[in-house]
Write a protein that holds these residues in place. Structure first.
Motif, mmCIF file in Angstrom:
data_model
loop_
_atom_site.group_PDB
_atom_site.id
_atom_site.type_symbol
_atom_site.label_atom_id
_atom_site.label_comp_id
_atom_site.label_asym_id
_atom_site.label_seq_id
_atom_site.Cartn_x
_atom_site.Cartn_y
_atom_site.Cartn_z
ATOM 1 N N ARG A 1 0.826 -1.223 0.000
ATOM 2 C CA ARG A 1 0.000 0.000 0.000
ATOM 3 C C ARG A 1 0.855 1.265 0.000
ATOM 4 N N LEU A 2 1.660 1.363 -1.024
ATOM 5 C CA LEU A 2 2.522 2.524 -1.119
ATOM 6 C C LEU A 2 1.718 3.790 -1.346
ATOM 7 N N THR A 3 2.204 4.844 -0.756
ATOM 8 C CA THR A 3 1.519 6.121 -0.951
ATOM 9 C C THR A 3 2.524 7.187 -1.350
ATOM 10 N N MET A 4 1.990 8.251 -1.886
ATOM 11 C CA MET A 4 2.802 9.422 -2.191
ATOM 12 C C MET A 4 2.277 10.556 -1.336
ATOM 13 N N LEU A 5 3.060 11.005 -0.403
ATOM 14 C CA LEU A 5 2.623 12.037 0.550
ATOM 15 C C LEU A 5 1.314 11.630 1.230
ATOM 16 N N GLY A 6 1.218 10.349 1.543
ATOM 17 C CA GLY A 6 0.061 9.850 2.265
ATOM 18 C C GLY A 6 -1.160 9.569 1.418
ATOM 19 N N VAL A 7 -1.039 9.767 0.105
ATOM 20 C CA VAL A 7 -2.195 9.568 -0.778
ATOM 21 C C VAL A 7 -1.892 8.436 -1.750
ATOM 22 N N ASN A 8 -2.906 7.633 -2.040
ATOM 23 C CA ASN A 8 -2.766 6.556 -3.022
ATOM 24 C C ASN A 8 -2.277 7.128 -4.350
#
Lengths: 111, 397
Positions: B76-83
């Motif tokens: 569940r990688l995120t970018m700045l906490g967003v999917n």
């Protein structure tokens, strides 16, 4: 559907007899043919997901004299989930069995 | 045997390193090592050579790309906490909407701006959108091209609908006369009316001027407003002259036969005229004349219709050659602005949408141009996230 194509269900079923290390889990699943086209390495992410969900626990075993191995074990949640899968599978098997029996009865020569 | 397995484990860790924490990568690699060791041992017990056993064990374990993908999916990688999926959608939407920034500006007039800072901002936002799409693919080592395609496929009609509501367009596309924002009617309609009023003045001036120059054999036959000779002559003293006709603007190409200096947009006094024409003798006669390149009307700004020429013969030639076409152009623009005001009235009385083929073509064209650009960014992002070496597979032996 439970067990068929459901890698997580197969992992839970494999562990019901007791703790196993990763290689053994993968080997048994591959023997059943239930993993489909997944390679051995592709089964491990499912085991890690089950661990993250609390269905299994895993710990490194370092006292066997061999290289360290990660051993997986079912938790209570895992047993509950496995029981649910078994129930679903039983219904499926019974349903298919009835259909097949009906078909056999109606075939010519079966009276 | 150890070398080959180590090689595999390095390849696997390279594919995980960019996306997972180090301790997690170590755990996965150690577990893979343990599995491979067991697998090789098992195959050797069944009989067989070591190298073949290692190759078979590694092949059965699976290609590092595929194995890594499974772990990344679960992480569940995120970018700045967003999917990252949402980042891809956002980046694609930003690029599409930003391209239309100069139409969607809250500045009011849907001006194409020319070479202005708004166009620079639009380009920066497009670049930002493309970079976001590239970053999202790179973060999770996977392409999200279907998210890009879907976003543009849905975003384009949505943008068309939004601008059909937002913008009240002029019926015909004329440079600098594209339309008014629905949300700036009260502010911008007075500006349109003022421009219309100026166009009325210019139309009258052009009409009379065409007739006057056609009849006049010399500057003596011209009414005062078509010649600035007297203005130049009177400046021999320090007399302050009345302002020049306010509707006469000047363009950068206005002075024929003389170099253009720093150009005021409109002359407000006779001294401005003399100062402007450096090198012009006080005996020269200056005439306003229709532009060779046509009338140029800017809503809310200046109206560029006239050049200034030196010499009666040149002025007469300009009036006869360009006057009728400039007059037609001014009338056309006046008609377009009047029609725009009627549409504004319709909007005030409840009309919701106004179709605009010119804007629609721009939006669809932009989407078509952006699609390959965004797909390329997505592909580069997914590609550059992986190690450059390809897993050799069967070439192990």
């Amino acid at each position: 559907m439970a067990f068929k194509g459901d890698t997580k269900a197969l992992i839970l079923a494999t562990l019901q007899a007791g703790p196993l290390h990763g290689y053994e889990v993968v080997r048994r699943i591959r023997e059943t043919g239930g993993a489909g086209k997944l390679s051995e390495g592709q089964i491990y992410p499912y085991m890690h997901e089950l661990e993250a969900e609390g269905m299994v626990t895993a710990a490194w075993q370092t006292d066997t004299g061999a290289a360290p191995r990660r051993v997986y074990q079912l938790t209570e949640s895992g047993r509950t989930e496995l029981a649910r899968h078994k129930e679903t599978w039983a219904k499926f098997v019974n349903g298919v069995g009835c259909l097949l029996a009906t078909g056999l009865a109606k075939e010519p020569g079966n009276g | 045997m150890a070398r080959l397995i180590d090689w595999y484990l390095v390849e696997l860790s390279l594919r995980l390193n960019r996306a997972l924490p180090p301790e997690r990568v170590n755990e996965i690699v150690q577990e893979a090592d343990a599995h491979l060791q067991e697998s090789v041992k098992s195959r050797l017990q069944q009989g067989g050579e070591e190298v073949a056993a290692v190759e078979a064990a590694i092949t059965a374990y699976g290609k590092p790309d595929r194995v890594a993908k499974g772990f990344l999916r679960g992480s569940r990688l995120t970018m700045l906490g967003v999917n990252p999926m949402w980042w891809t959608i956002f980046g694609s939407s930003l690029a599409l909407a930003a391209w239309q920034f100069h139409w969607a500006t809250l500045g009011g007039y849907f001006d194409n701006f020319g070479d202005t800072w708004q166009n620079d901002v639009a380009l920066l936002l497009v670049a930002l959108g493309v970079a976001i799409v590239l970053g999202a693919a790179r973060r999770t080592l996977r392409s999200r091209r279907w998210a890009v395609v879907t976003t543009l496929a849905l975003g384009t009609p949505a943008l068309l609908l939004a601008l059909a509501y937002w913008m009240i367009p002029a019926p015909r596309y004329e440079v600098y006369q594209v339309g008014i924002s629905r949300f700036h009617i009260d502010r911008d309609v007075p500006i349109v009316r003022r421009t219309l009023s100026r166009l009325d003045q210019i139309e009258a001036y052009l009409q009379h001027g065409i007739g006057a120059f056609a009849k006049a054999g010399s500057s003596l036959g011209l009414p005062d407003t078509y010649s600035e000779t007297r203005l130049a002559a009177q400046l021999q003293g320090d007399v302050e002259l009345p302002p020049a006709p306010p509707h006469l603007g000047v363009t950068s190409t206005s002075v024929r036969g003389r170099p253009a200096n720093a150009l005021p947009r409109a002359f407000t006094s006779g001294t401005d005229i003399i100062r402007f024409f450096a090198g012009v003798s006080r005996d020269d006669t200056i005439y306003p004349a229709p532009r060779e390149y046509g009338a140029f009307v800017e809503i809310g700004g200046n109206v560029y219709v006239f050049d200034r020429v030196i010499g009666f013969d040149e002025a007469k030639k300009a009036w006869c050659s360009f006057g009728p076409s400039d007059l037609a152009q001014v009338r056309s623009q006046r008609y377009n602005l009047a029609a725009l005001l009627r549409r504004v009235d319709q909007a005030r009385h409840g009309r919701l949408f106004f179709a605009n083929p010119w804007i629609s073509t721009q939006i669809v064209g932009a989407a078509i141009l952006l699609l390959p650009l965004l797909l390329l960014a997505d592909w580069i992002g997914a590609l550059t996230a992986r190690p450059l070496r390809r897993w050799p597979g069967r070439a192990l032996a």
